[in-house]
Design an enzyme around this catalytic site. Structure first.
Site, PDB file in Angstrom:
ATOM      1  N   ASP A  31       0.697  -1.395   0.052  1.00 26.48           N
ATOM      2  CA  ASP A  31       0.105   0.111  -0.095  1.00 26.48           C
ATOM      3  C   ASP A  31       0.912   1.328  -0.118  1.00 26.48           C
ATOM      4  O   ASP A  31       2.078   1.327   0.443  1.00 26.48           O
ATOM      5  CB  ASP A  31      -0.929  -0.025   1.335  1.00 26.48           C
ATOM      6  CG  ASP A  31      -2.031   0.870   1.075  1.00 26.48           C
ATOM      7  OD1 ASP A  31      -2.345   1.330   0.214  1.00 26.48           O
ATOM      8  OD2 ASP A  31      -2.799   1.060   2.128  1.00 26.48           O
ATOM      9  N   GLY A  32       0.291   2.250  -0.617  1.00 24.33           N
ATOM     10  CA  GLY A  32       0.936   3.764  -0.425  1.00 24.33           C
ATOM     11  C   GLY A  32       1.705   4.298  -1.738  1.00 24.33           C
ATOM     12  O   GLY A  32       2.128   5.187  -1.610  1.00 24.33           O
ATOM     13  N   GLY A  34       0.128   5.183  -4.100  1.00 23.26           N
ATOM     14  CA  GLY A  34      -0.661   6.606  -4.626  1.00 23.26           C
ATOM     15  C   GLY A  34       0.212   7.785  -3.861  1.00 23.26           C
ATOM     16  O   GLY A  34       0.379   8.912  -4.229  1.00 23.26           O
ATOM     17  N   TRP A  36       2.932   8.047  -2.301  1.00 29.89           N
ATOM     18  CA  TRP A  36       4.370   8.113  -2.408  1.00 29.89           C
ATOM     19  C   TRP A  36       4.592   8.910  -3.877  1.00 29.89           C
ATOM     20  O   TRP A  36       5.146   9.907  -3.761  1.00 29.89           O
ATOM     21  CB  TRP A  36       5.144   6.756  -2.913  1.00 29.89           C
ATOM     22  CG  TRP A  36       6.321   6.703  -3.383  1.00 29.89           C
ATOM     23  CD1 TRP A  36       7.442   6.703  -2.314  1.00 29.89           C
ATOM     24  CD2 TRP A  36       6.845   6.916  -4.715  1.00 29.89           C
ATOM     25  NE1 TRP A  36       8.836   6.656  -3.238  1.00 29.89           N
ATOM     26  CE2 TRP A  36       8.216   6.882  -4.434  1.00 29.89           C
ATOM     27  CE3 TRP A  36       6.386   7.087  -6.090  1.00 29.89           C
ATOM     28  CZ2 TRP A  36       8.993   7.010  -5.677  1.00 29.89           C
ATOM     29  CZ3 TRP A  36       6.992   7.362  -7.106  1.00 29.89           C
ATOM     30  CH2 TRP A  36       8.549   7.382  -6.642  1.00 29.89           C
ATOM     31  N   SER A  76      -7.279  -5.635  -5.655  1.00 27.24           N
ATOM     32  CA  SER A  76      -8.188  -6.201  -4.820  1.00 27.24           C
ATOM     33  C   SER A  76      -9.593  -5.957  -5.560  1.00 27.24           C
ATOM     34  O   SER A  76      -9.738  -5.290  -6.498  1.00 27.24           O
ATOM     35  CB  SER A  76      -8.652  -5.441  -3.210  1.00 27.24           C
ATOM     36  OG  SER A  76      -9.181  -4.200  -3.486  1.00 27.24           O
ATOM     37  N   GLU A  78     -12.115  -4.826  -4.535  1.00 29.49           N
ATOM     38  CA  GLU A  78     -12.771  -3.588  -4.592  1.00 29.49           C
ATOM     39  C   GLU A  78     -12.074  -2.481  -5.164  1.00 29.49           C
ATOM     40  O   GLU A  78     -12.595  -1.336  -5.171  1.00 29.49           O
ATOM     41  CB  GLU A  78     -12.747  -3.324  -2.827  1.00 29.49           C
ATOM     42  CG  GLU A  78     -13.606  -4.231  -2.229  1.00 29.49           C
ATOM     43  CD  GLU A  78     -13.084  -5.656  -1.863  1.00 29.49           C
ATOM     44  OE1 GLU A  78     -11.944  -5.734  -1.840  1.00 29.49           O
ATOM     45  OE2 GLU A  78     -14.097  -6.571  -1.981  1.00 29.49           O
ATOM     46  N   ASN A  79     -10.806  -2.792  -5.617  1.00 25.83           N
ATOM     47  CA  ASN A  79     -10.287  -1.670  -6.681  1.00 25.83           C
ATOM     48  C   ASN A  79     -10.720  -1.258  -7.719  1.00 25.83           C
ATOM     49  O   ASN A  79     -10.358  -0.333  -8.282  1.00 25.83           O
ATOM     50  CB  ASN A  79      -8.649  -2.196  -6.725  1.00 25.83           C
ATOM     51  CG  ASN A  79      -7.704  -1.976  -5.368  1.00 25.83           C
ATOM     52  OD1 ASN A  79      -6.827  -2.846  -5.374  1.00 25.83           O
ATOM     53  ND2 ASN A  79      -8.035  -1.176  -4.366  1.00 25.83           N
ATOM     54  N   ARG A 195       2.514  -4.914   5.953  1.00 23.90           N
ATOM     55  CA  ARG A 195       1.465  -3.978   5.303  1.00 23.90           C
ATOM     56  C   ARG A 195       2.063  -2.781   5.367  1.00 23.90           C
ATOM     57  O   ARG A 195       2.724  -2.176   6.292  1.00 23.90           O
ATOM     58  CB  ARG A 195      -0.071  -3.649   5.967  1.00 23.90           C
ATOM     59  CG  ARG A 195      -0.592  -2.633   5.269  1.00 23.90           C
ATOM     60  CD  ARG A 195      -2.249  -2.665   5.456  1.00 23.90           C
ATOM     61  NE  ARG A 195      -2.816  -1.570   4.738  1.00 23.90           N
ATOM     62  CZ  ARG A 195      -4.070  -1.658   4.011  1.00 23.90           C
ATOM     63  NH1 ARG A 195      -4.706  -2.520   4.455  1.00 23.90           N
ATOM     64  NH2 ARG A 195      -4.419  -0.688   3.083  1.00 23.90           N
ATOM     65  N   GLU A 214       0.915 -13.245  12.100  1.00 22.48           N
ATOM     66  CA  GLU A 214       1.364 -12.103  12.791  1.00 22.48           C
ATOM     67  C   GLU A 214       1.521 -10.832  11.815  1.00 22.48           C
ATOM     68  O   GLU A 214       1.521 -10.886  10.571  1.00 22.48           O
ATOM     69  CB  GLU A 214       2.918 -12.449  13.058  1.00 22.48           C
ATOM     70  CG  GLU A 214       3.141 -13.482  14.391  1.00 22.48           C
ATOM     71  CD  GLU A 214       2.268 -13.119  15.707  1.00 22.48           C
ATOM     72  OE1 GLU A 214       2.375 -12.036  15.987  1.00 22.48           O
ATOM     73  OE2 GLU A 214       1.723 -14.190  16.198  1.00 22.48           O
TER      74      GLU A 214
HETATM   75  C1  IPE Z   1      -5.231  -2.656  -0.519  1.00 20.33           C
HETATM   76  O1  IPE Z   1      -4.900  -1.347  -0.400  1.00 20.33           O
HETATM   77  C2  IPE Z   1      -5.383  -3.453  -1.649  1.00 20.33           C
HETATM   78  C3  IPE Z   1      -4.044  -3.603  -2.282  1.00 20.33           C
HETATM   79  C4  IPE Z   1      -2.790  -3.228  -1.900  1.00 20.33           C
HETATM   80  C5  IPE Z   1      -4.131  -4.246  -3.614  1.00 20.33           C
HETATM   81  P1  IPE Z   1      -6.194  -0.349  -0.638  1.00 20.33           P
HETATM   82  O2  IPE Z   1      -5.490   0.989  -0.750  1.00 20.33           O
HETATM   83  O3  IPE Z   1      -7.229  -0.779  -1.695  1.00 20.33           O
HETATM   84  O4  IPE Z   1      -6.964  -0.562   0.910  1.00 20.33           O
HETATM   85  P2  IPE Z   1      -7.725   0.464   1.533  1.00 20.33           P
HETATM   86  O5  IPE Z   1      -8.801   1.144   0.601  1.00 20.33           O
HETATM   87  O6  IPE Z   1      -6.925   1.570   1.932  1.00 20.33           O
HETATM   88  O7  IPE Z   1      -8.609  -0.339   2.568  1.00 20.33           O
HETATM   89  C1  IPE Z   2      -1.337   0.361  -3.340  1.00 23.34           C
HETATM   90  O1  IPE Z   2      -1.147   1.679  -3.397  1.00 23.34           O
HETATM   91  C2  IPE Z   2      -1.708  -0.138  -4.656  1.00 23.34           C
HETATM   92  C3  IPE Z   2      -3.076  -0.504  -4.974  1.00 23.34           C
HETATM   93  C4  IPE Z   2      -4.100  -0.783  -3.979  1.00 23.34           C
HETATM   94  C5  IPE Z   2      -3.311  -1.104  -6.211  1.00 23.34           C
HETATM   95  P1  IPE Z   2      -2.493   2.762  -3.257  1.00 23.34           P
HETATM   96  O2  IPE Z   2      -2.832   3.052  -4.624  1.00 23.34           O
HETATM   97  O3  IPE Z   2      -3.662   2.296  -2.390  1.00 23.34           O
HETATM   98  O4  IPE Z   2      -1.889   4.023  -2.693  1.00 23.34           O
HETATM   99  P2  IPE Z   2      -2.584   5.153  -1.668  1.00 23.34           P
HETATM  100  O5  IPE Z   2      -3.129   4.134  -0.265  1.00 23.34           O
HETATM  101  O6  IPE Z   2      -3.655   5.795  -2.464  1.00 23.34           O
HETATM  102  O7  IPE Z   2      -1.499   5.714  -1.187  1.00 23.34           O
HETATM  103 MG    MG Z   3      -4.018   2.307  -0.726  1.00 22.05          MG
END
Ligand code: IPE
Ligand code: IPE
Ligand code: MG
Length: 247
Positions: A31-32, A34, A36, A76, A78-79, A195, A214
């Site tokens: 995650d992160g 975006g 970054w 995901s 949900e993405n 995470r 864990e």
């Molecule tokens: C979880 O990250 C899904 C992936 C890393 C692919 P998200 O950024 O989609 O999760 P939420 O929306 O913060 O719960």
């Molecule tokens: C994780 O990074 C990649 C996916 C969920 C596909 P994000 O795109 O969720 O990054 P943030 O959470 O917006 O920073």
């Molecule tokens: Mg995210």
């Protein structure tokens, strides 16, 4: 066979990692990306691109450290709720990475598999994934699972639908049976879930399998994560007492 100790392994030993008590299966919620990118005034997609560079590094580090299974959350279920151009960009990036990285994965004896409703993915991406799975099927090194269009609840629903379709009686439904009906039943439950980017939630990742995993959360966004962070996660894992409900 080479007797050279890979740099990452000697680094792990120096930092006090017990190579005998390594988590066999590590899951990663990457995650992160975006944040970054936007933090640098860049488009989110460039964060995802950087995220794929990180994934290559971390996969090779995990493999050299002796992790047997690495499962990463790439997209995901949900993405799909994200803006269309981000979804499209992300999926084509995954397709490109699947094609470009296959050679290096194969050279490193990596076995590739996927988890998720892959039948709902674009044709080209599906073909790239299937080619990767087929090419690496006999490899004996780390098993790398790409969770794509993956949702933990969807996985449980898919498992139950299969059970009902087969007319299995209620009395025969056990935890073991459900475990066998998950997408990759041969893969052991994760020992450690990492995470990145500080969020303290599961976001529907491996919710059946991670019952006793864990959790290690780092503030670093995924593009900044590296082999040294993986070592830190393992060190944190190794000082915990896993009790599985016992004393
Ligand atoms: C979880 O990250 C899904 C992936 C890393 C692919 P998200 O950024 O989609 O999760 P939420 O929306 O913060 O719960
Ligand atoms: C994780 O990074 C990649 C996916 C969920 C596909 P994000 O795109 O969720 O990054 P943030 O959470 O917006 O920073
Ligand atoms: Mg995210």
């Amino acid at each position: 066979m080479s007797t050279k100790v890979p740099a990452i392994r000697s680094q792990a030993l120096e930092r006090g990692v017990d190579l005998e008590r390594f988590p066999a299966h590590v899951g990663v919620i990457m995650d992160g990306n975006g944040r970054w990118a936007t933090g640098r005034g860049l488009q989110r997609l460039l964060g995802h691109r950087e995220g794929y560079r990180t994934l290559r590094r971390v996969l090779l580090a995990a493999s050299e450290l002796g992790v047997r299974y690495l499962t990463v959350y790439a997209f995901s279920a949900e993405n799909w709720r994200r803006p269309e151009d981000e979804v499209r960009g992300l999926l084509s990036l995954i397709e490109q990475a699947a094609r470009d990285e296959l050679r290096i994965m194969h050279q490193n004896n990596v076995r590739v598999q996927v988890a998720g409703r892959t039948d709902e993915l674009p044709e080209g991406l599906r073909a790239a994934l299937e080619h990767g799975i087929k090419t690496t099927a006999k490899n004996t090194g780390i098993t790398f699972t790409l969770a794509i269009n993956y949702g933990g609840r969807a996985e449980i629903v898919d498992a139950i639908q299969g059970i009902v379709r087969e007319g299995i009686p209620a009395s025969e439904i056990t935890e073991e049976l459900l475990s066998q009906r998950m997408y990759n039943p041969e893969t052991p439950d994760p020992d450690l879930i990492v995470r990145t980017a500080g969020e303290m939630r599961w976001s529907n990742f491996l919710i059946w399998q991670a019952a006793y995993a864990e959790l290690f959360v780092t503030e670093k966004p995924w593009p900044d994560f590296g082999g040294d962070d993986l070592i830190e996660a393992v060190l944190s894992y190794q000082v915990r007492t896993r009790k599985f409900g016992g004393v």
